[in-house]
Enzyme design. Structure first.
Site, PDB file in Angstrom:
ATOM      1  CB  SER A   1      12.279  22.778 -15.365  1.00 55.09           C
ATOM      2  OG  SER A   1      11.424  23.909 -15.497  1.00 55.09           O
TER       3      SER A   1
ATOM      4  CG  HIS B   1      -1.717  -1.228   1.411  1.00 53.74           C
ATOM      5  ND1 HIS B   1      -2.955  -1.469   0.892  1.00 53.74           N
ATOM      6  CD2 HIS B   1      -1.361  -2.359   2.080  1.00 53.74           C
ATOM      7  CE1 HIS B   1      -3.363  -2.690   1.235  1.00 53.74           C
ATOM      8  NE2 HIS B   1      -2.407  -3.247   1.955  1.00 53.74           N
TER       9      HIS B   1
ATOM     10  CD  GLU C   1       8.227  12.201 -15.292  1.00 54.22           C
ATOM     11  OE1 GLU C   1       7.198  12.781 -14.935  1.00 54.22           O
ATOM     12  OE2 GLU C   1       9.289  12.787 -15.558  1.00 54.22           O
TER      13      GLU C   1
ATOM     14  CE  LYS D   1      11.003  19.602 -10.987  1.00 52.67           C
ATOM     15  NZ  LYS D   1       9.686  19.878 -11.571  1.00 52.67           N
TER      16      LYS D   1
END
Ligand code: ARG
Length: 459
Positions: A278, A157, A291, A284
């Site tokens: 970024s 979980h 991804e 960043k």
């Protein structure tokens, strides 16, 4: 008006828009190697059987070799008006060698020809994906070997659950990829059935030697029904399913690496070469590779779905709908191919922040089950031990402490069964070491799992 290979019964030229709509050469030119290999085998057999003159067969084979070399070198301009790769190669052959070229298609249809090409392509793709999965397994095994003792929390979980090691976590993925490897081997075996001789749908009147063509192309078997031979695309579905499951495994791994590279976890640092920045936020460093692999998983599922839906309503035997099988197969192949390569390279350059992982294993009560097991070893029933440790955890949460922070006297107010050895017994190392059963996280058990995986990879 250019003459169509099938133009005999037509009085009018095809409408331009139909030519453009019908043509598959834009994408099926990818099959030129398979198509020419198949034609060389077919022509060789036609000559051997005396179905066409041996001299013509020789000329055809030589002509096809020349076309193959030119296609490999990018010297061929495929023609849309020749519709697909099969008719492009045949028309080119006849241009080059003359009359003999017209004999190549004896005893064959584009329907069994395209089935053959697709099978050959799928077989090649299966072997390539299998090798890609093997390279990834090798990278995982090497990292696992180096982290047999690196403690971390395992999760259920997404909550800290029980201590494991980084090696054990990585080996879970090795198991998945070993199954993927097996799926590609099985998909290869299922594709390896030779369909030529099925003709358009009902076989052929020529005395073809199907076994000889299979032998020349390295197929262990020939298809057993001519209708099925031209209309079966199960082997492509098998590939797409194997690719989908492999992508799913990569995607789950990527999701973990996105989490692990977040400031909140900080379990891994991605190499600069495998991260992106970024355009607005100077600080960043984003896990774009992970991804994007996760993102591309959806399109491979889409490829599987697309072919399933294409096939679901088709009557026997060949229907033009089946031309839609190609882009799905090619897209899944291309997508998985680059995902395996880029993922493996990204993984190989990861830095694991083992001190963060070890701290994570000591926090968050990952050792609570072991505290209960300790009490069981000291005479309590498991349900009672669970209750005691549950109250202990609630107390720790209130006091903002870990189980290992509490003095023995405090532990004993919860159960007199606690003794001085409890601290050693519920350290992450002890929690892991005690789980020394096959498939468990103890270093010895993981070492055995690594050896078994290496053996599987060698087979
Ligand atoms: N381009 C076709 C395909 O990919 C080849 C088979 C065409 N057969 C036919 N009868 N039109 O499916």
């Amino acid at each position: 008006m250019s003459a169509k290979l099938w133009g005999g019964r037509f009085e009018k030229a095809t409408a331009g828009i139909v030519d453009a709509f019908n043509a598959s050469i834009a994408f099926d030119q990818r099959l030129f190697r398979q198509d020419i290999r198949g034609s060389i085998a077919h022509a060789t057999m036609l000559g051997e059987q005396g179905i066409i003159p041996q001299a013509d067969a020789d000329r055809i084979v030589e002509g096809l070799r020349g076309i193959l070399a030119d296609a490999e070198a990018g010297r061929i301009q495929w023609r849309q008006d020749a519709e697909d790769i099969h008719m492009n190669v045949e028309a080119l052959l006849t241009d080059r060698i003359g009359e003999a070229g017209k004999r190549l298609h004896t005893g064959r249809s584009r329907n069994d020809q395209v089935a053959l090409d697709m099978r050959l392509y799928t077989m090649d793709a299966c072997l390539e994906m299998k090798a890609g999965v093997e390279a990834l397994c090798e990278a995982l095994l090497q990292t696992a070997e180096a982290h047999l003792q690196t403690m971390m929390s395992g999760y259920t979980h997404l909550q800290k659950a029980q201590p494991i090691t980084l090696a054990h976590h990585l080996m879970a993925y090795v198991q998945m990829f070993l199954r993927d490897r097996e799926r590609f081997a099985q998909a290869h075996a299922r594709a390896a059935v030779m369909p030529l001789g099925s003709g358009a749908l009902a076989g052929t009147t020529y005395p073809l030697n199907r076994g000889r063509v299979a032998e020349l192309l390295g197929f262990p078997a020939v298809t057993q029904n001519s209708l099925d031979g031209v209309s079966d695309r199960d082997f492509a579905l098998d590939f797409l399913y194997a690719a989908s499951v492999t992508m799913m495994h990569l995607s789950r791994f990527c999701e973990e690496l996105c989490l692990w590279s977040s400031q909140e976890f900080s379990y891994v640092v991605m190499d600069d070469a495998y991260s992106t920045g970024s355009s607005i936020m100077p600080q960043k460093k984003n896990p774009d590779v992970a991804e994007l692999v996760r993102g591309k998983t959806g399109r491979v599922y889409g490829d599987l779905q697309a072919l399933l839906v294409t096939l679901k309503g088709l009557p026997l035997a060949y229907n033009k709908d089946m031309q839609e099988d190609k882009e799905a197969l090619f897209d899944a192949h291309d997508t998985l191919s680059i995902c395996l390569k880029v993922f493996t390279a990204m993984f190989e350059t990861l830095t694991f922040r083992t001190e963060r992982m070890e701290r994570g294993a000591a926090e968050g009560f990952a050792n609570a089950t072991d505290a209960a097991d300790y009490l069981v070893r000291h005479g309590l029933a498991f349900r009672d031990a669970h209750e005691v440790v549950g109250r202990l955890v609630a107390y720790c949460v209130k006091e903002n402490k870990a189980l290992l922070d509490l003095p023995l006297e405090t532990l004993q107010t919860f159960s007199p069964a606690f003794e001085a050895d409890v601290f050693e017994a519920i350290s992450p190392q002890a929690c892991v070491a005690l789980r020394n059963l096959p498939g468990g996280p103890a270093p010895e058990a993981v070492k055995a799992a690594i050896a078994a995986a290496r053996e599987a990879l060698a087979s």
